[in-house]
Design an enzyme around this catalytic site. Structure first.
Site, PDB file in Angstrom:
ATOM      1  N   ASN A  27     -40.583 -35.124  27.619  1.00  0.00           N
ATOM      2  CA  ASN A  27     -39.816 -33.889  27.722  1.00  0.00           C
ATOM      3  C   ASN A  27     -40.740 -32.789  27.203  1.00  0.00           C
ATOM      4  O   ASN A  27     -40.901 -32.613  26.000  1.00  0.00           O
ATOM      5  CB  ASN A  27     -38.549 -34.028  26.861  1.00  0.00           C
ATOM      6  CG  ASN A  27     -37.701 -32.774  26.864  1.00  0.00           C
ATOM      7  OD1 ASN A  27     -38.049 -31.774  27.485  1.00  0.00           O
ATOM      8  ND2 ASN A  27     -36.594 -32.823  26.149  1.00  0.00           N
ATOM      9  N   ARG A  40     -30.557 -17.864  22.049  1.00  0.00           N
ATOM     10  CA  ARG A  40     -30.221 -17.271  23.358  1.00  0.00           C
ATOM     11  C   ARG A  40     -28.840 -16.620  23.294  1.00  0.00           C
ATOM     12  O   ARG A  40     -27.956 -17.103  22.597  1.00  0.00           O
ATOM     13  CB  ARG A  40     -30.234 -18.354  24.441  1.00  0.00           C
ATOM     14  CG  ARG A  40     -31.627 -18.755  24.861  1.00  0.00           C
ATOM     15  CD  ARG A  40     -31.606 -19.928  25.815  1.00  0.00           C
ATOM     16  NE  ARG A  40     -31.919 -21.185  25.139  1.00  0.00           N
ATOM     17  CZ  ARG A  40     -31.722 -22.390  25.634  1.00  0.00           C
ATOM     18  NH1 ARG A  40     -31.221 -22.525  26.839  1.00  0.00           N
ATOM     19  NH2 ARG A  40     -32.025 -23.464  24.958  1.00  0.00           N
ATOM     20  N   ARG A  82     -38.243 -35.245  31.944  1.00  0.00           N
ATOM     21  CA  ARG A  82     -37.123 -34.316  31.990  1.00  0.00           C
ATOM     22  C   ARG A  82     -37.629 -33.039  32.662  1.00  0.00           C
ATOM     23  O   ARG A  82     -38.611 -32.431  32.227  1.00  0.00           O
ATOM     24  CB  ARG A  82     -36.658 -34.003  30.576  1.00  0.00           C
ATOM     25  CG  ARG A  82     -35.486 -33.064  30.577  1.00  0.00           C
ATOM     26  CD  ARG A  82     -35.005 -32.813  29.181  1.00  0.00           C
ATOM     27  NE  ARG A  82     -33.824 -31.989  29.217  1.00  0.00           N
ATOM     28  CZ  ARG A  82     -33.138 -31.657  28.140  1.00  0.00           C
ATOM     29  NH1 ARG A  82     -33.538 -32.089  26.955  1.00  0.00           N
ATOM     30  NH2 ARG A  82     -32.083 -30.904  28.237  1.00  0.00           N
ATOM     31  N   HIS A 108     -28.227 -28.966  31.030  1.00  0.00           N
ATOM     32  CA  HIS A 108     -27.810 -30.058  30.121  1.00  0.00           C
ATOM     33  C   HIS A 108     -27.215 -31.237  30.886  1.00  0.00           C
ATOM     34  O   HIS A 108     -26.425 -32.015  30.342  1.00  0.00           O
ATOM     35  CB  HIS A 108     -26.771 -29.568  29.080  1.00  0.00           C
ATOM     36  CG  HIS A 108     -27.354 -28.702  28.007  1.00  0.00           C
ATOM     37  ND1 HIS A 108     -26.729 -27.570  27.544  1.00  0.00           N
ATOM     38  CD2 HIS A 108     -28.510 -28.801  27.322  1.00  0.00           C
ATOM     39  CE1 HIS A 108     -27.472 -27.003  26.615  1.00  0.00           C
ATOM     40  NE2 HIS A 108     -28.559 -27.732  26.461  1.00  0.00           N
ATOM     41  N   GLU A 112     -30.201 -38.218  25.872  1.00  0.00           N
ATOM     42  CA  GLU A 112     -30.781 -37.831  27.165  1.00  0.00           C
ATOM     43  C   GLU A 112     -31.939 -38.754  27.553  1.00  0.00           C
ATOM     44  O   GLU A 112     -32.157 -39.017  28.735  1.00  0.00           O
ATOM     45  CB  GLU A 112     -31.258 -36.372  27.089  1.00  0.00           C
ATOM     46  CG  GLU A 112     -30.086 -35.408  27.005  1.00  0.00           C
ATOM     47  CD  GLU A 112     -30.400 -34.110  26.281  1.00  0.00           C
ATOM     48  OE1 GLU A 112     -31.016 -34.158  25.194  1.00  0.00           O
ATOM     49  OE2 GLU A 112     -30.045 -33.043  26.800  1.00  0.00           O
TER      50      GLU A 112
END
Ligand code: AMP
Length: 399
Positions: free
Chosen positions: A10, A241, A93, A181, A379
């Protein structure tokens, strides 16, 4: 003897997260870690199984000047500790799969060119994901490279949740609500199917609350709406964010304040959210213990937006059978879960405070009409499973 393993990667802007899975059976994690601060003052952190002390050390700049050298450093470490492991597949990813990729893909030259073409949709993340794929291709020319997309789980949204009310040509150009996500939602939804199949078949909202945060409405295991849109900026406020803002704010910053688009982007991605509102930190643990008004106000806004989006997603689903928390905040912060669920009996949610304080898996009362659950996300294993599946689907090469 060689051990078939899958490496998962990732790659972020200045980090490379990795994990190693034994894929002889159901993928079993052997190692996990990351290189952070690539190109600046890099550090390596890794857990290499239970018998080995956790590795945490500074790296020289040369050991991690870019993703390629960082990967070489990681591989040297893994080869030393797992000499019998042979990676036949590397799972990546990838943040953006564009309008077409709704499944993990084997990375061919054509796929890589398409992923490059999607960089304008995710300029902060996609180029780094691609750098990770290129580094892995160079390091393992014989291994299969598999891309797993954060957008894929959301690719079957009904059109009303896929469009913006812009001139139609923008939809055709790919300006759509993608949602992100997706690997996390796929994992949590899969776990729900395993432990509570009836709930999985119903109307579920998953709140992935970490440094990045979003919520997803899932009907019978399929995503029908996400709080994130064209980019991973929309929806909930996050660590740094902003989440949803009126696009008019951009015009104000550019026209009245004379800011460049790069400055505005930097504000929206890196200086807003919990950090921007509190002026203290993007880290929820710091804010929870700060005890100052600005930190409390940032938490108030975070909770308010989650509750508001929950109502909207429940409306999109036609009701609510379960609310599931995951992500660093969702899995660990009893206080935030309590504040989110407080007074939500009108939507059928009744929190059991003792269960919540114990961090149980089911944290609603026995009388709650809808369930409230905590399911730690994973994940990496979604990537490892996809990598194994696509590796096994390859035609056997004659010896
Ligand atoms: P993630 O991006 O999923 O790793 O989540 C990171 C976020 O989870 C940060 O804001 C952390 O402060 C938050 N977090 C982790 N553990 C806790 C905890 N015990 N209580 C509150 N927030 C936590």
């Amino acid at each position: 003897m060689t051990l078939p393993v899958a490496l998962t990667l990732n790659a972020g802007s200045s980090s490379l997260k990795f994990s190693l899975y034994d894929i002889a059976g159901e993928p079993a994690q052997m190692a996990i870690g990351l290189v952070e601060n690539i190109g600046k003052q890099p550090r390596l952190k890794a857990t290499l199984g239970e018998a080995v002390p956790r590795v945490e050390r500074e790296l020289t700049t040369a050991e991690a000047s870019d993703h390629k050298s960082a990967l070489a450093t990681v591989l040297a470490l893994l080869r030393k500790h797992f000499p019998e492991a042979r990676a036949g597949v590397v799972g990546h990813r990838v943040v953006h799969g564009g309008p077409h990729y709704s499944e993990p893909m084997v990375v061919t030259d054509e796929v890589l060119a398409e992923l490059n073409g999607l960089s304008p949709f995710a300029p902060i993340h996609q180029p780094h994901n691609i750098a990770g794929i290129e580094a892995a291709r160079a390091a393992f020319p014989e291994a299969l490279q598999v891309a797993c997309f954060d957008t894929a789980f959301h690719r079957h949204h009904p059109r009303v949740n896929d469009v913006f009310a812009l001139p139609r040509e923008y939809y055709d150009k790919g300006v759509r609500r993608y949602g992100f996500h997706g690997l996390s939602y796929e994992y949590v939804s899969g776990e729900l199917k395993r432990i509570a199949p009836l709930l999985h078949a119903g109307r579920v909202v998953v709140a992935h609350l970490g440094n990045g945060a979003s919520m997803c409405g899932i009907l019978g295991g399929r995503s029908v709406a996400s709080t994130m849109g064209f980019t991973a900026l929309d929806g909930l406020p996050m660590g740094t964010r902003c989440g949803q803002v009126d696009p008019g704010v951009i015009f104000y910053m550019v026209q009245q304040e004379g800011r460049t688009i790069d400055e505005v982007r930097d504000i929206f991605y890196n200086k807003s959210g919990l950090l921007g509102l509190s002026g203290i930190s993007n880290d929820m643990r710091v804010l929870e213990s700060a005890g100052v008004e600005a930190a409390d106000e940032a938490i108030d806004y975070f909770v308010f937006r989650i509750r508001r989006e929950l109502g909207g997603l429940a409306a999109a689903l036609g009701g609510l059978d379960a609310l599931v928390f995951c992500g660093g905040i969702g899995e660990n912060s009893r206080k935030i879960r309590r504040r989110i669920c407080d007074g939500l009996d009108w939507i059928g949610l009744e929190l059991d405070h003792a269960r919540n304080d114990r961090n149980d898996r089911v944290i609603s009362t026995d009388f709650s009409r809808s369930h409230i659950m905590v399911i730690p996300t994973n994940e990496e294993i979604v990537i490892a499973r996809a990598a194994k599946r696509l590796l096994n689907a390859q035609p056997a090469v004659a010896a």
